[in-house]
Design an enzyme around this catalytic site. Structure first.
Site, PDB file in Angstrom:
ATOM      1  CE  LYS A  41      -9.500 -21.182 -17.564  1.00  0.00           C
ATOM      2  NZ  LYS A  41      -9.018 -22.572 -17.601  1.00  0.00           N
ATOM      3  CG  ASP A 254      -5.761 -23.506 -21.023  1.00  0.00           C
ATOM      4  OD1 ASP A 254      -6.896 -23.036 -21.215  1.00  0.00           O
ATOM      5  OD2 ASP A 254      -5.113 -23.314 -19.975  1.00  0.00           O
TER       6      ASP A 254
END
Length: 307
Positions: A41, A254
């Site tokens: 991430k 993200d």
């Protein structure tokens, strides 16, 4: 004024295999497809932010191996500045992803390697970098004490802080109180608050609970329903939109966080920043992959002009 974004997070190499089924122990089967690509991430958010025009630095830990070279190549191409602790005693993280051909269901094994050893000392060594930033962002894939220390340094220097609480984990009120913004999805919001999020009213209730626990404001990401921002009893909702058919939502969260960080670091209002983040995410879901789907700034600006 600084426009620097500092991200604390991890990189892993995703090795995805598609087959009819998982093999039994002791069995070898033939797969239908394989793909190796970048994940994590923190890395994905850094790439999203850099491609969208941000001045981005990532604090992380890598081994000294081929996957570390993959990470550095990715960041160089995207324009991310690596702030890496090299760990010769470990390896760069990797994820094994099994995809069931008929259903698309997955089973995943993550071996974090060096990323699991990101430490308070690694973060403390970058104190001047964090203190000189416009914005500090982190997630929960690296050890919690390192994330909390980064938030403490940023808060102490008056740097805006964003926590993307993924994957879901139990967090103390002390840690939440260091967050100017928190950006959970529905399931993460439920994990932190106990509120099941199936409607806008549920999202507002979960956000209010997070604010009661100390965060400055909450953004609940709602997938195809967009995002809901909540502060001081007031809400803003930005619907999801995409320039074409949705083909892969893997990196959408993200993408949103990276886009949000860019807009805020460049002085945008919260409404403008939400619109920008939703646009970055909207473009990303029309493409396959996570890091590879993140759009360039010109694409985002053109999409926003069209809406």
């Amino acid at each position: 004024m600084s426009q620097k974004i500092v991200v604390l997070g991890i990189f892993v190499a995703d090795a995805a295999y598609r087959a009819e089924r998982l093999p039994r122990l002791g069995e070898t089967i033939l797969g239908q497809h394989f793909m190796l690509g970048p994940g994590g991430k923190g890395s994905n958010q850094s790439v999203a932010a850099a491609r969208a025009g941000g001045d981005v630095h990532i604090i992380t830990r890598l081994g000294q191996d081929a996957f570390a070279a993959m990470a550095r190549d990715l960041w160089r191409d995207a324009g991310v500045v690596p702030e890496v602790t090299e760990d010769p005693d470990s390896y760069t993280g990797s994820a094994f992803i099994f995809l069931e051909a008929a259903t698309g269901q997955n089973a995943i094994i993550v071996a974090q390697g060096a990323a699991a050893r990101i430490s308070v000392a690694d973060v403390a060594a970058r104190r001047p970098l964090i203190e000189g930033a416009a914005l500090f962002m982190t997630q929960l894939e690296q050890p919690l004490d390192a994330a909390q220390h980064g938030l403490q340094i940023a808060r102490g220097a008056g740097v805006r802080t964003i926590l993307n609480p993924a994957p879901a984990a139990a967090l103390t009120d002390d840690m939440l109180s260091l967050c100017d913004l928190i950006t959970p999805n529905e399931s993460e919001a439920e994990g932190l608050t106990g509120v099941t999020v199936t409607s806008f009213a549920d999202a507002e209730a979960a956000a209010d609970r997070l604010i009661e626990r100390g965060v400055g404001a909450a953004i609940i990401t709602l997938g195809s329903k967009g995002v809901l921002y909540r502060k001081d009893g007031q809400s803003l909702h930005v619907p999801a939109r995409a320039p074409g058919p949705v083909v892969d939502t893997t990196g959408a969260g993200d993408a949103f966080n990276g886009g949000l960080a860019v807009a805020l670091s460049q002085g945008a209002s919260i409404q403008e920043a939400l619109n920008f983040g939703v646009a970055v995410a909207g473009i990303s879901v029309t493409r396959h992959g996570a890091a590879s789907s993140m759009p360039a700034r010109a694409e985002v600006d053109a999409f926003l002009r069209g809406h």
